[in-house]
Design an enzyme around this catalytic site. Structure first.
Site, mmCIF file in Angstrom:
data_model
loop_
_atom_site.group_PDB
_atom_site.id
_atom_site.type_symbol
_atom_site.label_atom_id
_atom_site.label_comp_id
_atom_site.label_asym_id
_atom_site.label_seq_id
_atom_site.Cartn_x
_atom_site.Cartn_y
_atom_site.Cartn_z
ATOM 1 N N LYS A 46 0.828 -1.205 0.000
ATOM 2 C CA LYS A 46 0.000 0.000 0.000
ATOM 3 C C LYS A 46 0.865 1.259 0.000
ATOM 4 O O LYS A 46 0.664 2.167 -0.797
ATOM 5 C CB LYS A 46 -0.942 -0.003 1.209
ATOM 6 C CG LYS A 46 -1.897 1.187 1.250
ATOM 7 C CD LYS A 46 -2.746 1.195 2.525
ATOM 8 C CE LYS A 46 -3.678 0.021 2.586
ATOM 9 N NZ LYS A 46 -4.608 0.094 3.747
ATOM 10 N N GLU A 98 10.131 -5.668 4.045
ATOM 11 C CA GLU A 98 10.314 -6.993 3.458
ATOM 12 C C GLU A 98 9.968 -6.990 1.971
ATOM 13 O O GLU A 98 10.698 -7.553 1.140
ATOM 14 C CB GLU A 98 9.443 -8.029 4.184
ATOM 15 C CG GLU A 98 9.773 -8.207 5.652
ATOM 16 C CD GLU A 98 8.907 -7.349 6.564
ATOM 17 O OE1 GLU A 98 8.710 -7.739 7.715
ATOM 18 O OE2 GLU A 98 8.428 -6.277 6.109
ATOM 19 N N GLY A 123 -5.311 -4.859 5.435
ATOM 20 C CA GLY A 123 -4.534 -5.807 4.639
ATOM 21 C C GLY A 123 -5.091 -7.210 4.660
ATOM 22 O O GLY A 123 -5.169 -7.882 3.620
ATOM 23 N N ARG A 124 -5.492 -7.710 5.834
ATOM 24 C CA ARG A 124 -5.968 -9.088 5.929
ATOM 25 C C ARG A 124 -7.381 -9.252 5.372
ATOM 26 O O ARG A 124 -7.901 -10.367 5.321
ATOM 27 C CB ARG A 124 -5.896 -9.566 7.376
ATOM 28 C CG ARG A 124 -6.673 -8.721 8.373
ATOM 29 C CD ARG A 124 -6.319 -9.133 9.799
ATOM 30 N NE ARG A 124 -6.901 -8.264 10.807
ATOM 31 C CZ ARG A 124 -6.371 -7.111 11.197
ATOM 32 N NH1 ARG A 124 -5.251 -6.678 10.636
ATOM 33 N NH2 ARG A 124 -6.941 -6.386 12.137
ATOM 34 N N GLU A 142 -4.615 -11.663 14.272
ATOM 35 C CA GLU A 142 -4.241 -10.262 14.127
ATOM 36 C C GLU A 142 -5.417 -9.353 14.428
ATOM 37 O O GLU A 142 -5.240 -8.212 14.865
ATOM 38 C CB GLU A 142 -3.709 -9.991 12.714
ATOM 39 C CG GLU A 142 -2.994 -8.648 12.585
ATOM 40 C CD GLU A 142 -2.211 -8.513 11.291
ATOM 41 O OE1 GLU A 142 -0.974 -8.668 11.330
ATOM 42 O OE2 GLU A 142 -2.839 -8.269 10.244
ATOM 43 N N HIS A 160 -2.575 -38.064 11.349
ATOM 44 C CA HIS A 160 -1.342 -38.788 11.657
ATOM 45 C C HIS A 160 -0.309 -37.875 12.324
ATOM 46 O O HIS A 160 0.883 -38.207 12.348
ATOM 47 C CB HIS A 160 -0.779 -39.400 10.374
ATOM 48 C CG HIS A 160 -1.660 -40.462 9.802
ATOM 49 N ND1 HIS A 160 -1.498 -41.800 10.076
ATOM 50 C CD2 HIS A 160 -2.752 -40.373 8.993
ATOM 51 C CE1 HIS A 160 -2.430 -42.502 9.449
ATOM 52 N NE2 HIS A 160 -3.204 -41.659 8.785
ATOM 53 N N LYS A 195 8.905 -3.983 14.585
ATOM 54 C CA LYS A 195 9.413 -3.299 13.387
ATOM 55 C C LYS A 195 10.383 -2.186 13.761
ATOM 56 O O LYS A 195 11.440 -2.015 13.145
ATOM 57 C CB LYS A 195 8.250 -2.709 12.581
ATOM 58 C CG LYS A 195 7.371 -3.723 11.873
ATOM 59 C CD LYS A 195 6.288 -2.984 11.099
ATOM 60 C CE LYS A 195 5.358 -3.923 10.365
ATOM 61 N NZ LYS A 195 4.311 -3.191 9.628
#
Length: 538
Positions: free
Chosen positions: A205, A211, A266-267, A352, A383, A503
């Site tokens: 954005k 990153e 964002g999510r 979040e 399993h 951050k």
């Protein structure tokens, strides 16, 4: 957190004490119609919630709690574009991104739907150009590889949905997703690709996400080592961003920048331009079908009575276990390999959003909020961790998600998969008593090890087929579930201040890691020691 001091909460607490030890075996034995009464179907998506430790009174009291919390009013405010994200003073309008009914949705008096439709049309045109081979790289060759570079909501959503809808994708295109700043992620994604045929979608954005921009710059270097001309960047990079200045500085043509807005978290952004890589993969028709599924669940959530509202029911059941039984986690168990990343996606959506210890008024909460969310696809999980689900000291409410038809019908695989799907919920609910084990002739010393307590609750979500429409339904279902729980707990589900401190500290430590001279460190003793050891070993 006023709800936790309300008369409705106290009534639930008293009710909990009266039924906490009732076994699901007894409830099913006493009520042959229980399964039918505790089943809800919405547009072909069926929810069986009968294997929960609830009675009719439980549901009545939980619904009264939702009414006390004002769930319907806050829901309506969100759909109306009011600023329900109170700490950032923003509207929360991911529902506008998939508003397929043409109804205006306004922010500060302006209808946002024309802008949304405009971006969707530009996305569709771009996706068509890439898929058809009309979009050419710098050397004139068509694009055969698409690499999405983002992180968090700019990666998890499209990456999950691409895997879920891979049968609907154009298989001649290789589509990959890079998020981790660990150089291995980018290196492995690019290892077998031809730069002349590779297109990068950089999703950020602000276009300053550390990153994402680190990976994007390294991808640009990789491209230019082969193509040897800065002009090539404009034919091999596009952006999903709002920062035109920084996009242009990077070398991307701002005509190939796809916008989204600050009222999209964002999510919650999959249906926006963040979903561009997905649209390139599956085409705008299937992308539109996914939006239709989102919209169908949105309309159900917005209009159905609370007691017959699928997201509300899931939310209230989660409250029941989290806050009254004291359970701390929730398992999501999709019995479809294409949904392998669905639990990871919902981890972010839930943890979040509601991993908060401060309420909207800035006060410490007085009880548990968001659960730990985890899971794996069946039958792999059986399993791995189902031993704990069946016989562990911690019991975990589970959502099982399955489909009647496979995307890849091979022999009797689907019947065997779904036999396990149905068997697991039955075993969790009803278990196997010591008497039953002994009646089978098992050695009495071994019998306790073969006993299953049962009374471990689960929800079952079942649909005919995993389609784009159904995927949209499922995602919206859990988005709204999380929202309802946030309202009841009194937290803001739409900010994420908890990610900021790390951050800030990382930026400071980065300077210390890369300093030419030995830096003066004033962290705690442990962090100072680890930084020095890293510098020595590096």
């Amino acid at each position: 957190m006023e709800c936790m001091q309300s008369v409705e909460w106290q009534a639930l607490q008293a009710h909990f004490e009266s039924i906490r030890n009732v076994h699901l075996r007894d409830w099913f034995a006493e009520d042959p119609e229980r399964a039918g009464r505790y089943t809800l179907e919405v547009d072909g998506l069926l929810l069986d919630y009968s294997k929960n430790r609830i009675a009719d009174e439980t549901l009545d009291l939980l619904t009264a709690l939702a009414e006390r919390a004002g769930v319907a009013a806050v829901r309506d405010a969100m759909f109306a574009g009011e600023r329900v994200n109170t700490t950032e003073q923003r509207p929360v309008l991911h529902v506008a991104l998939r508003n397929r009914g043409g109804t205006p949705i306004k922010v500060d008096g302006k209808d946002v739907m024309p802008d949304i439709e405009g971006v969707l049309q530009r996305m569709a045109a771009f996706a068509s150009a890439v898929r058809s081979g009309e979009w050419k790289g710098y050397t004139g060759r068509p694009v055969r590889n698409v690499v999405n570079i983002g992180i968090g909501g700019s990666d998890l959503g499209p990456a999950m949905a691409y895997e879920a809808l891979k049968p609907y994708s154009q298989r001649s295109l290789t589509v990959r997703f890079v998020s981790n700043v660990d150089g291995t992620h980018l290196a492995e994604a690019l290892r077998d690709l031809d730069p002349a045929e590779t297109l990068f979608i950089v999703a950020s954005k602000t276009f300053i996400t550390q990153e994402t921009l680190t990976n994007a710059r390294s991808a640009r270097d990789w491209l230019l080592r082969t193509l040897q001309d800065d002009a090539a960047v404009a034919r091999h990079f596009v952006a999903v961003s709002t920062n035109a200045e920084r996009v242009a500085e990077f070398g991307i043509d701002t005509g190939n920048m796809f916008e989204f807005w600050d009222w999209i978290g964002g999510r919650y952004s999959l249906c926006s331009a963040i979903g561009l890589a997905l649209m390139v993969a599956i085409g705008d028709t299937h992308f539109g079908a996914m939006l239709d599924g989102f919209h169908a669940m949105d309309r159900h959530f917005a209009t159905a009575p609370l007691e017959q509202n699928m997201p509300v029911l899931l939310a209230l059941l989660g409250i029941w276990y989290n806050n009254f039984f004291g359970v701390e986690s929730h398992a999501l168990l999709p019995y479809d390999q294409y949904l392998a990343r669905f639990p990871a996606y919902l981890q972010q959506c839930d943890m979040e959003s509601n991993g908060k210890s401060i309420d909207k008024q800035g006060r410490p909460v007085t009880g548990q909020t968001g659960p730990l969310v985890w899971g794996e696809p069946g039958t792999n999980g059986q399993h791995a961790f189902y031993q704990l689900l069946h016989q562990g000291t911690k019991w975990v409410p589970c959502d099982f998600i399955g489909f009647a038809r496979s995307q890849n019908p091979v022999g009797d695989h689907q019947d065997k998969l779904m036999a396990n799907f149905f068997a697991q919920t039955e075993a969790l609910a009803f278990g196997k008593s010591l008497e039953d084990v002994l009646a089978e002739g098992v050695d009495p010393e071994l019998a306790p090890h073969r006993t299953f307590e049962g009374n471990r609750p689960s929800n079952t979500l079942l649909a005919a087929h995993l389609t784009p429409f159904v995927l949209g339904q499922l995602i919206a279902l859990y988005e709204h579930k999380v929202f309802v729980q946030g309202v009841i707990w009194g937290v803001n589900s739409f900010d994420q201040w908890g990610v900021e401190l790390g951050k800030v500290l990382a930026g400071r430590i980065l300077d210390e890691l890369t300093a030419n001279e030995e830096p003066v460190l004033d962290h705690d003793g442990s962090t100072n020691q680890l930084i020095r050891r890293y510098r020595a070993w590096r």
